[in-house]
Design an enzyme around this catalytic site. Structure first.
Site, PDB file in Angstrom:
ATOM      1  N   THR A   1       0.783  -1.098   0.106  1.00  0.00           N
ATOM      2  CA  THR A   1       0.079  -0.156  -0.266  1.00  0.00           C
ATOM      3  C   THR A   1       1.082   0.956   0.149  1.00  0.00           C
ATOM      4  O   THR A   1       2.205   1.350   0.643  1.00  0.00           O
ATOM      5  CB  THR A   1      -0.798   0.143   1.106  1.00  0.00           C
ATOM      6  OG1 THR A   1      -1.298   1.329   0.903  1.00  0.00           O
ATOM      7  CG2 THR A   1       0.014  -0.432   2.509  1.00  0.00           C
TER       8      THR A   1
ATOM      9  N   TYR B   1      -2.021   0.625  10.117  1.00  0.00           N
ATOM     10  CA  TYR B   1      -1.912  -0.149   8.351  1.00  0.00           C
ATOM     11  C   TYR B   1      -0.989  -0.030   7.879  1.00  0.00           C
ATOM     12  O   TYR B   1       0.073  -1.183   7.223  1.00  0.00           O
ATOM     13  CB  TYR B   1      -3.555   0.237   7.848  1.00  0.00           C
ATOM     14  CG  TYR B   1      -3.543   0.104   6.508  1.00  0.00           C
ATOM     15  CD1 TYR B   1      -3.771  -1.713   6.778  1.00  0.00           C
ATOM     16  CD2 TYR B   1      -3.316   1.210   5.442  1.00  0.00           C
ATOM     17  CE1 TYR B   1      -3.362  -1.323   4.963  1.00  0.00           C
ATOM     18  CE2 TYR B   1      -3.190   0.532   4.191  1.00  0.00           C
ATOM     19  CZ  TYR B   1      -3.862  -1.134   3.557  1.00  0.00           C
ATOM     20  OH  TYR B   1      -4.286  -1.798   2.304  1.00  0.00           O
TER      21      TYR B   1
END
Length: 334
Positions: A123, A147
């Site tokens: 990501t 995250y």
């Protein structure tokens, strides 16, 4: 293995949004596919019938080891995990469990089972708040939320594993994934999704009263957050090309951005939805969310130079139209 150029691919999280598109892309390109998914957020119906679906958890090393042996798995494409940034701030240990601890278990299963190739769903959150935009792969990785850290830790584990064992990997750092399969076979179906385009087309089809704009005071041209939106079909195609590269060059590993190199603000996205639907979505101003950087846009020169991949649906209105078509299909399903 089922032929040197087409090893069987184990796709984790293949019943989810991005995973189900990757399964379609692999199958359409002739790769044999086995899917493992615990169906906590995925859907059995989202997995193409040409693939073998096994319900289970990637942290179950006995199960994963058995699948690797029984299906002669030669490559793993790893999508399973938790993906909501604000939730990661509120529940960090959930994210380190699902995204880091279970990824470690999966990598160990791959090494022990002799799997040579590993594609990882990473990501842009690994960059945190970049000093300059667009973001290159060699820029500092300083995540600002659990995250991003949970994904960066997995990248680190893969790099160390590739140094120590006969395995190579490609970590693809996604920017904002949106849209749906143009043939209407799968799409973003998760209830309570937080992706802007998904939320906006839900509003356009009457599932929501409007769209919350989280932050209007960012240092961006119109004050709202800017993101690089990539069509999920283009993203899935990049995974197939990356896998072919790993198989062809087993001594190389890669980390590459997956984006278009063009950013759109929240307001520009909502304007696109208005154009595609020929209606106006209600906008509601709300405070910033924890862990949201002002702008994230990919420098995609590396992936364009490394893979024969070229975006086929890099148009915002096209992305919105495909997402809208899928949302209407979901409404028909009831």
């Amino acid at each position: 293995m089922s032929g040197n150029d087409r090893p069987t691919v184990l796709v984790t999280g293949g019943a989810g949004y991005i995973g189900s598109h990757a399964v379609l892309a692999l199958l359409d390109a002739g790769w044999p596919v086995v899917v493992i998914d615990n169906l906590s957020t995925g859907f059995r119906w989202a997995v193409d019938a040409r693939a073998t679906l096994v319900e289970g958890d990637i942290g179950d090393q006995a199960l994963v080891g058995r699948l690797i042996a029984e299906h002669d798995i030669g490559a793993i494409m790893h999508f399973a995990g938790s993906i909501i940034v604000p939730e990661s701030v509120e529940q960090p240990l959930k994210y380190y469990e699902n995204n880091t601890v279970k990824s470690r278990a999966l990598i160990e299963s791959a090494v022990e089972g002799g799997v040579r190739h590993f594609i990882f769903s990473s990501t842009a959150a690994t960059y945190g708040v970049p000093e300059t935009v667009p973001v290159r792969e060699d820029m500092p990785t300083v995540p600002i939320n659990p995250y991003g850290w949970s994904k960066l830790m997995t990248e680190r584990m893969l790099a160390d594993a590739a140094f120590a064992y006969p395995v190579n990997y490609c970590a693809l750092r996604y920017f904002n994934v949106a849209g749906a399969d143009p043939q209407g076979r799968t799409g973003q179906s998760t209830k309570g999704a937080t992706h802007l385009i998904k939320v906006a087309v839900e509003a356009a089809t009457g599932k929501r009263a409007g769209v919350d704009i989280f932050g209007t005071d960012f240092a961006t041209p119109d004050g709202t957050g800017v993101r690089d939106y990539i069509h999920v079909g283009d993203l899935a195609a990049a995974h197939v090309e990356a896998l072919a590269l790993l198989v062809a060059r087993p001594d190389e590993s890669h980390v590459m951005n997956c984006g278009y190199g063009r950013g759109f603000s929240v307001l520009e996205v909502l304007d696109s939805v208005d154009r595609v639907t020929n209606m106006r979505i209600e906008r509601r101003l709300a405070p910033r969310r924890a862990g949201d950087p002002p702008a994230l846009v990919a420098d995609n020169n590396l992936i364009l130079a490394t893979l024969p991949w070229r975006p086929a649906r890099a148009d915002l209105d096209t992305i919105v139209a495909d997402a809208l078509a899928w949302e209407r299909r979901l409404a028909e399903r009831g």
